[in-house]
Design an enzyme around this catalytic site. Structure first.
Site, mmCIF file in Angstrom:
data_model
loop_
_atom_site.group_PDB
_atom_site.id
_atom_site.type_symbol
_atom_site.label_atom_id
_atom_site.label_comp_id
_atom_site.label_asym_id
_atom_site.label_seq_id
_atom_site.Cartn_x
_atom_site.Cartn_y
_atom_site.Cartn_z
ATOM 1 N N ASP A 233 0.867 -1.188 0.000
ATOM 2 C CA ASP A 233 0.000 0.000 0.000
ATOM 3 C C ASP A 233 0.901 1.235 0.000
ATOM 4 O OD1 ASP A 233 -1.846 1.983 0.360
ATOM 5 O OD2 ASP A 233 -2.824 1.078 2.090
ATOM 6 N N ASP B 170 -2.688 2.144 -6.196
ATOM 7 C CA ASP B 170 -1.547 2.127 -5.272
ATOM 8 C C ASP B 170 -1.599 0.979 -4.272
ATOM 9 O OD1 ASP B 170 -3.728 3.083 -3.914
ATOM 10 O OD2 ASP B 170 -2.622 4.607 -2.780
ATOM 11 N N GLU B 171 -2.369 -0.063 -4.575
ATOM 12 C CA GLU B 171 -2.461 -1.215 -3.687
ATOM 13 C C GLU B 171 -2.426 -2.502 -4.498
ATOM 14 O OE1 GLU B 171 -5.684 -1.038 -0.896
ATOM 15 O OE2 GLU B 171 -5.514 1.144 -0.671
#
Length: 414
Positions: free
Chosen positions: A13, A108-109
């Site tokens: 993350d 973004d994960e």
């Protein structure tokens, strides 16, 4: 339902991704408070803030005018979605030099599956992931890594020591550190659900942990409550595959576009973006919905239904009829506009009408062919060369190709 005894998931993350990406790509922004805005306008909110801005009390979602008052030195950057997507793809390739990415959860994960032999050295692998990102991408883009027996617990672990954290939630230690969390720290428990739990006497994690799965299902009002219980208690949770339900885009309109004519011009652009995405995915729509909202989120809604359709001229004609209805019902101004193509049908499942060779049907087939041809030409040149009717540019930035939480645009969207 299986209950792992070791660490089987690694969750990555990134910290303040959009703002950190701008600091990574523009070195002069490093060390400065940065806020990322969706469009170049003073009448909008921040969609991301850098660590430096967070330290000064600036939060994501703050209005620009309020953020400027709180931090006069705040640097505002308009989001560059196509750049973030390219960076995301480079990050995925970098992580896969250490272990395969099982699923991309958002821009973004990402989550990775660990083999039994890897679970024993999961902390070491987590450090390797962070080190390879720092060396190949750059040290400005930091990430937090979480390790757990399933996706949910690994995600929770990644959130525990942000920024730049590395946390493992081993199944043998549960509930352990979970009891120190707020209910709203758990993915899936928003304020509304937390309030519902509070009304039932569930005010903290200890009370939530002590529930039985059927109880949480009843309180939740759906099977999602039971799935949440299973995830928190370390079980693997398999979710049914979801089917695409709609394609749509929306925009908050610039101040001088908030007339019905301005909303119509913007809606045409948004519809063209949505219909091109729909065709690339191989779907046709049986309905078009239009929302026009005012500053109080009230406004006008209209919907038109039709036979499975994917060509731009037919869809734009439907949009025009919806705006005529809005005009007749005295909808004069609109702060935002949203269009959605829904009730989808895979193109491969649409059967040709053997008795449909009328002039109208032949014209429609030509429009379908020309719409696909325009898509291919625009995609190959990475800009809009062919379009139906007048082409306008909405002030303030992107018309449709935005990164949503669970959708990363294709290169053709830009």
């Amino acid at each position: 339902m299986r209950k792992p005894t070791g660490l089987e998931r690694l969750y990555v993350d990134f910290d303040s991704f959009f703002a950190s990406a701008e600091q990574h790509l523009q070195p002069h922004l490093r060390g400065r408070p940065v806020g990322v805005i969706p469009v170049d306008s003073e009448h909008t909110g921040l969609i991301a803030v850098s660590r430096e801005a967070k330290a000064l009390g600036i939060k994501r979602g703050a209005f620009v005018r309020d953020a400027r008052k709180a931090c006069p030195g705040l640097v505002l950057v308009t989001a560059r979605h196509e750049v973030y997507v390219e960076l995301h793809r480079a990050i995925v390739e970098t992580i896969e030099t250490v272990l395969p990415v099982k699923a991309v959860c958002s821009i973004d994960e990402m989550v990775c599956a660990l083999l039994p032999s890897e679970g024993a050295r999961a902390i070491e692998i987590g450090r390797q992931v962070k080190e390879v990102i720092a060396s190949r991408i750059g040290p400005t883009l930091t990430c937090s890594v979480g390790l757990g027996p399933n996706d949910l617990l690994a995600k929770i672990a990644a959130e525990m020591e942000k920024p730049d954290g590395l946390v493992a939630l081993h199944p043998a230690d549960l509930p352990g550190r979970l009891l120190s969390l707020e209910l709203t720290d758990i993915p899936g428990i928003a304020r509304g659900n937390a309030a519902r739990l509070a009304r039932a006497g569930i005010g903290d994690m200890a009370a939530l942990w002590s529930l039985q799965p059927k109880e949480l299902r009843r309180l939740w009002g759906s099977v999602e409550g039971e799935r949440l219980w299973m995830g928190l208690h370390g079980y693997t949770v398999e979710r049914p595959e979801t089917r695409r339900r709609m394609f749509g885009h929306g925009r908050v309109l610039p101040a001088d576009w908030r007339s019905l004519n301005g909303a119509y011009a913007a809606a045409r652009v948004l519809l063209a973006k949505a219909s091109a995405r729909m065709r690339r995915a191989g779907f046709a729509a049986r309905a078009l919905a239009l929302w026009l909202t005012d500053r109080n989120s009230a406004g006008w809604y209209g919907e038109e239904r039709f036979q499975p359709t994917w060509d731009d001229p037919s869809l734009l004609a439907s949009l025009s009829r919806l705006f005529l209805h809005a005009e007749r019902e005295d909808m004069r101004r609109s702060r935002s506009v949203h269009v959605t193509l829904h009730d989808l049908v895979p193109m491969a499942e649409i059967e040709a009408d053997l008795f449909g060779y009328t002039p109208e049907a032949q014209l429609k087939r030509r429009m379908e062919y020309l719409s696909v041809l325009a898509d291919r030409l625009n995609a190959s040149h990475r800009r809009t060369l062919l379009h139906w009717g007048p082409q306008v540019s909405i002030p303030g930035g992107y018309a449709g190709a935005k990164i949503a939480f669970n959708r990363i645009p294709d290169a053709e969207d830009f």
